[in-house]
Scaffold this motif. Structure first.
Motif, mmCIF file in Angstrom:
data_model
loop_
_atom_site.group_PDB
_atom_site.id
_atom_site.type_symbol
_atom_site.label_atom_id
_atom_site.label_comp_id
_atom_site.label_asym_id
_atom_site.label_seq_id
_atom_site.Cartn_x
_atom_site.Cartn_y
_atom_site.Cartn_z
ATOM 1 N N MET A 1 5.251 -19.399 -74.984
ATOM 2 C CA MET A 1 6.321 -19.189 -73.993
ATOM 3 C C MET A 1 5.902 -19.753 -72.642
ATOM 4 N N LYS A 2 6.725 -20.623 -72.029
ATOM 5 C CA LYS A 2 6.401 -21.215 -70.745
ATOM 6 C C LYS A 2 6.565 -20.187 -69.630
ATOM 7 N N LYS A 3 5.716 -20.323 -68.611
ATOM 8 C CA LYS A 3 5.845 -19.444 -67.460
ATOM 9 C C LYS A 3 7.083 -19.836 -66.651
ATOM 10 N N ALA A 4 7.627 -18.861 -65.944
ATOM 11 C CA ALA A 4 8.830 -19.117 -65.155
ATOM 12 C C ALA A 4 8.578 -20.183 -64.099
ATOM 13 N N SER A 5 7.368 -20.155 -63.494
ATOM 14 C CA SER A 5 7.033 -21.146 -62.470
ATOM 15 C C SER A 5 7.016 -22.553 -63.050
ATOM 16 N N HIS A 106 10.636 -9.692 -74.278
ATOM 17 C CA HIS A 106 9.413 -9.355 -73.545
ATOM 18 C C HIS A 106 9.172 -10.293 -72.367
ATOM 19 N N ALA A 107 9.725 -11.502 -72.396
ATOM 20 C CA ALA A 107 9.431 -12.516 -71.378
ATOM 21 C C ALA A 107 10.419 -12.517 -70.215
ATOM 22 N N VAL A 108 11.402 -11.653 -70.260
ATOM 23 C CA VAL A 108 12.486 -11.682 -69.257
ATOM 24 C C VAL A 108 11.972 -11.471 -67.837
ATOM 25 N N LYS A 109 11.123 -10.480 -67.646
ATOM 26 C CA LYS A 109 10.694 -10.136 -66.290
ATOM 27 C C LYS A 109 9.997 -11.306 -65.603
ATOM 28 N N ASP A 110 9.125 -12.019 -66.335
ATOM 29 C CA ASP A 110 8.422 -13.164 -65.743
ATOM 30 C C ASP A 110 9.399 -14.243 -65.285
ATOM 31 N N LEU A 111 10.440 -14.470 -66.085
ATOM 32 C CA LEU A 111 11.445 -15.457 -65.711
ATOM 33 C C LEU A 111 12.212 -15.015 -64.468
ATOM 34 N N LEU A 112 12.545 -13.732 -64.407
ATOM 35 C CA LEU A 112 13.283 -13.223 -63.249
ATOM 36 C C LEU A 112 12.474 -13.362 -61.960
ATOM 37 N N LEU A 113 11.170 -13.151 -62.047
ATOM 38 C CA LEU A 113 10.320 -13.211 -60.861
ATOM 39 C C LEU A 113 10.193 -14.619 -60.291
ATOM 40 N N LEU A 119 21.883 -15.615 -63.723
ATOM 41 C CA LEU A 119 22.517 -14.713 -64.682
ATOM 42 C C LEU A 119 21.596 -14.472 -65.869
ATOM 43 N N LEU A 120 21.393 -13.207 -66.205
ATOM 44 C CA LEU A 120 20.637 -12.812 -67.385
ATOM 45 C C LEU A 120 21.590 -12.177 -68.382
ATOM 46 N N THR A 160 15.674 -9.958 -56.999
ATOM 47 C CA THR A 160 15.980 -11.385 -57.203
ATOM 48 C C THR A 160 17.462 -11.712 -57.053
ATOM 49 N N ASN A 161 18.307 -10.685 -56.925
ATOM 50 C CA ASN A 161 19.763 -10.872 -56.769
ATOM 51 C C ASN A 161 20.381 -11.552 -57.992
#
Length: 304
Positions: A1-5, A106-113, A119-120, A160-161
């Motif tokens: 899974m790629k990091k959000a950054s 499980h990876a949602v929070k990292d993407l949100l940050l 939109l999620l 994160t709005n």
């Protein structure tokens, strides 16, 4: 899974603009439905979770993907947790491959940050309990694990709005009643609930799509409106057709389109001899449709 950054960097390298969600002044994500936006006071709220509940094939996923389609018109980024058939339906809505990210729960929070997600979509919360890592003979353990994740998501999207839509499914209770998965656990996190009931296997004017009854309910921290019920047509993947049927219904209700005993007329223009043919005329005459739309959205219904 790629990091959000890494995802944000990849978008920038491709020359695509990356908008930080907290810098976007708008408070809502358009739903893709003029009627629904009206009752939601602008659309799905940012920084809050909206739950869409219904039986199978009641348009839960369709409403989610319509919102995704709308936000991507403004280069928005959508993250989808797909536990049902969201991926299979996504092609009907022509979502951008660069701006649509399918990921694990499980990876949602990292993407949100990363602060780039507008939109999620979690489709659906009930199906997640049966995925690997949550599946168990002890349902209460599943609920507790998912509640912890939802609480974390709820706290993060305020920062994160990001707008969040979670779908859920009705189930039959042993006592003959109806309930939704985990309703006693999740209710405090969901600001708005939409209860969907299919009332017809066609729209009011066309054979395509279906007609829904929608009941809106809010909790104490949601926007300032009371629970209300209304009807709307859903035509999966046909955004313009769906909008036309909504506006026609609104215009008829407000007497913007009138029937003279022979034809339906707008400002001297003959639209059709039967109400079911009005959308067909307007889809071929967008200038007339825009005039009707502007009047319908800015005119109160007549007092009877």
């Amino acid at each position: 899974m790629k990091k959000a950054s890494d995802i944000a960097l990849k978008l920038q390298e491709a020359g695509l603009p990356v908008f930080v969600a907290t810098n976007i002044p708008k408070r809502h994500i358009p739903s893709g439905s003029s009627a629904l936006d009206k009752y939601l006071l602008g659309g799905f709220p940012r920084g809050k979770i909206t739950e869409i509940v219904g039986w199978e094939t009641t348009g839960r996923t369709t409403l989610c993907l319509q919102a995704a389609q709308e936000i991507q018109k403004n280069d928005g980024i959508v993250v989808i947790v797909d536990s049902e058939d969201c991926l299979l339906m996504a092609h009907k809505f022509n979502l951008s491959k660069e701006r649509t990210i399918f990921c694990d729960f499980h990876a949602v929070k990292d993407l949100l940050l990363s602060k780039v997600v507008d939109l999620l979509i979690i489709d659906s919360i009930a199906a997640i309990s049966y995925e690997k890592g949550y599946g168990s003979k002890h349902a209460s353990l599943n609920i507790k694990a998912i509640v912890k994740e939802i609480e974390s998501i709820n706290n993060t999207i305020r920062y994160t709005n990001t707008a969040c839509i979670v779908t859920n499914q009705f189930r039959n209770a042993p006592n003959g009643g109806v309930y939704s998965y985990g309703e006693n656990y999740f209710s405090r996190f969901f600001s708005i609930k939409l209860y969907l009931t299919k009332i017809a296997n066609r729209t009011k004017f066309l054979a395509d799509g279906f007609r829904l009854s929608i009941f809106l309910k809010k909790n104490k921290i949601a926007m300032d409106f009371e629970g209300m019920e209304f009807e709307m047509d859903v035509v999966p993947g046909e955004r313009f057709l769906m909008e036309v049927t909504e506006i026609v219904e609104m215009a008829l209700e407000k007497s913007i389109i009138r029937y003279n005993g022979k034809n339906f007329i707008f400002e001297g223009i003959v639209l059709a001899d039967k109400n079911k043919n009005i959308p067909i005329f307007l889809m071929g005459n967008e200038d007339v449709f825009e005039k009707i739309k502007n009047k319908a959205l800015n005119t109160n219904p007549p007092i009877i």
